[in-house]
Design a protein around this motif. Sequence first.
Motif, mmCIF file in Angstrom:
data_model
loop_
_atom_site.group_PDB
_atom_site.id
_atom_site.type_symbol
_atom_site.label_atom_id
_atom_site.label_comp_id
_atom_site.label_asym_id
_atom_site.label_seq_id
_atom_site.Cartn_x
_atom_site.Cartn_y
_atom_site.Cartn_z
ATOM 1 N N ARG A 178 0.849 -1.201 0.000
ATOM 2 C CA ARG A 178 0.000 0.000 0.000
ATOM 3 C C ARG A 178 0.882 1.248 0.000
ATOM 4 N NH1 ARG A 178 -5.328 -0.156 1.061
ATOM 5 N NH2 ARG A 178 -6.199 -2.129 1.677
ATOM 6 N N ARG A 179 0.327 2.310 -0.540
ATOM 7 C CA ARG A 179 1.031 3.590 -0.486
ATOM 8 C C ARG A 179 1.003 4.106 0.953
ATOM 9 N NH1 ARG A 179 -2.112 5.763 -5.548
ATOM 10 N NH2 ARG A 179 -0.679 5.117 -7.167
ATOM 11 N N THR A 180 2.044 4.816 1.294
ATOM 12 C CA THR A 180 2.039 5.461 2.605
ATOM 13 C C THR A 180 1.147 6.696 2.504
ATOM 14 O OG1 THR A 180 3.916 6.887 2.116
ATOM 15 C CG2 THR A 180 4.413 4.714 3.078
ATOM 16 N N PHE A 181 0.803 7.221 3.649
ATOM 17 C CA PHE A 181 -0.040 8.424 3.689
ATOM 18 C C PHE A 181 0.650 9.575 2.955
ATOM 19 C CE2 PHE A 181 -1.711 12.226 5.903
ATOM 20 C CZ PHE A 181 -3.047 12.061 5.586
ATOM 21 N N SER A 182 1.962 9.742 3.161
ATOM 22 C CA SER A 182 2.684 10.842 2.516
ATOM 23 C C SER A 182 2.751 10.642 0.995
ATOM 24 C CB SER A 182 4.077 10.998 3.099
ATOM 25 O OG SER A 182 4.832 9.842 2.894
ATOM 26 N N GLU A 183 2.898 9.410 0.532
ATOM 27 C CA GLU A 183 2.906 9.145 -0.910
ATOM 28 C C GLU A 183 1.555 9.485 -1.530
ATOM 29 O OE1 GLU A 183 5.876 5.414 -1.790
ATOM 30 O OE2 GLU A 183 4.009 4.996 -0.732
ATOM 31 N N ALA A 184 0.486 9.093 -0.855
ATOM 32 C CA ALA A 184 -0.865 9.384 -1.353
ATOM 33 C C ALA A 184 -1.099 10.889 -1.416
ATOM 34 C CB ALA A 184 -1.908 8.710 -0.469
ATOM 35 N N ASN A 185 -0.655 11.611 -0.379
ATOM 36 C CA ASN A 185 -0.804 13.070 -0.372
ATOM 37 C C ASN A 185 0.014 13.724 -1.476
ATOM 38 O OD1 ASN A 185 -2.686 13.555 1.569
ATOM 39 N ND2 ASN A 185 -1.205 13.828 3.219
ATOM 40 N N ARG A 186 1.225 13.239 -1.708
ATOM 41 C CA ARG A 186 2.081 13.797 -2.757
ATOM 42 C C ARG A 186 1.431 13.613 -4.130
ATOM 43 N NH1 ARG A 186 6.471 12.281 -0.750
ATOM 44 N NH2 ARG A 186 6.512 10.139 -1.554
ATOM 45 N N ILE A 187 0.826 12.460 -4.371
ATOM 46 C CA ILE A 187 0.158 12.195 -5.651
ATOM 47 C C ILE A 187 -1.067 13.102 -5.810
ATOM 48 C CG2 ILE A 187 -1.177 10.472 -6.934
ATOM 49 C CD1 ILE A 187 0.826 8.377 -5.773
ATOM 50 N N LEU A 188 -1.851 13.241 -4.757
ATOM 51 C CA LEU A 188 -3.012 14.144 -4.805
ATOM 52 C C LEU A 188 -2.574 15.577 -5.084
ATOM 53 C CD1 LEU A 188 -5.309 12.920 -1.887
ATOM 54 C CD2 LEU A 188 -5.848 12.954 -4.328
#
Length: 159
Positions: free
Chosen positions: A8-18
């Motif tokens: 799974r993506r980490t929270f920071s990775e998901a935020n960076r993509i958004l």
Amino acid sequence: MRRNDIPRRTFSEANRILFSRKPLSYKKKAGLTAKEKSLYEAALMLYWAEGTNKGGCTVDFVNSNEKMVLVFLKALRRIYRVDEERLRVFLYCYTNQNVNQLIEYWSKLLEISKSQFTKPYIRKDFDPRKKGKMPHGLVHIRYSDKKLFEQIKAEIDII
């Protein structure tokens, strides 16, 4: 995802993509004329000298000189074509100054609605020897956009 051993993506990775997919709140002008290029370069130099480089998500230009503030604001409007509704002005003044008159002054000069002014900071420890030092107070021109902040910083580094 667990069944197929897909991490799974980490929270920071998901935020960076958004964040990277978020549309820009400004439209930088391409193909600048010689006069616009001068304005652009002047604004970058002003921000380098008088802009806030901390925080990382807000373009914050600070000065008490009307001409410098106007040049920087003109570049935001003409070169970066920012969303006027997102502009904010923060006023810093002393207790011996009339806050309402200062807001009126800057509002007219900058052509920014008074509703876009945040609560002013009024310094209480006024020293009478400093009278006339900042006759119109000190203003912060703020535009909250991390992408614009990063672009300005990158353009300053190029210069």
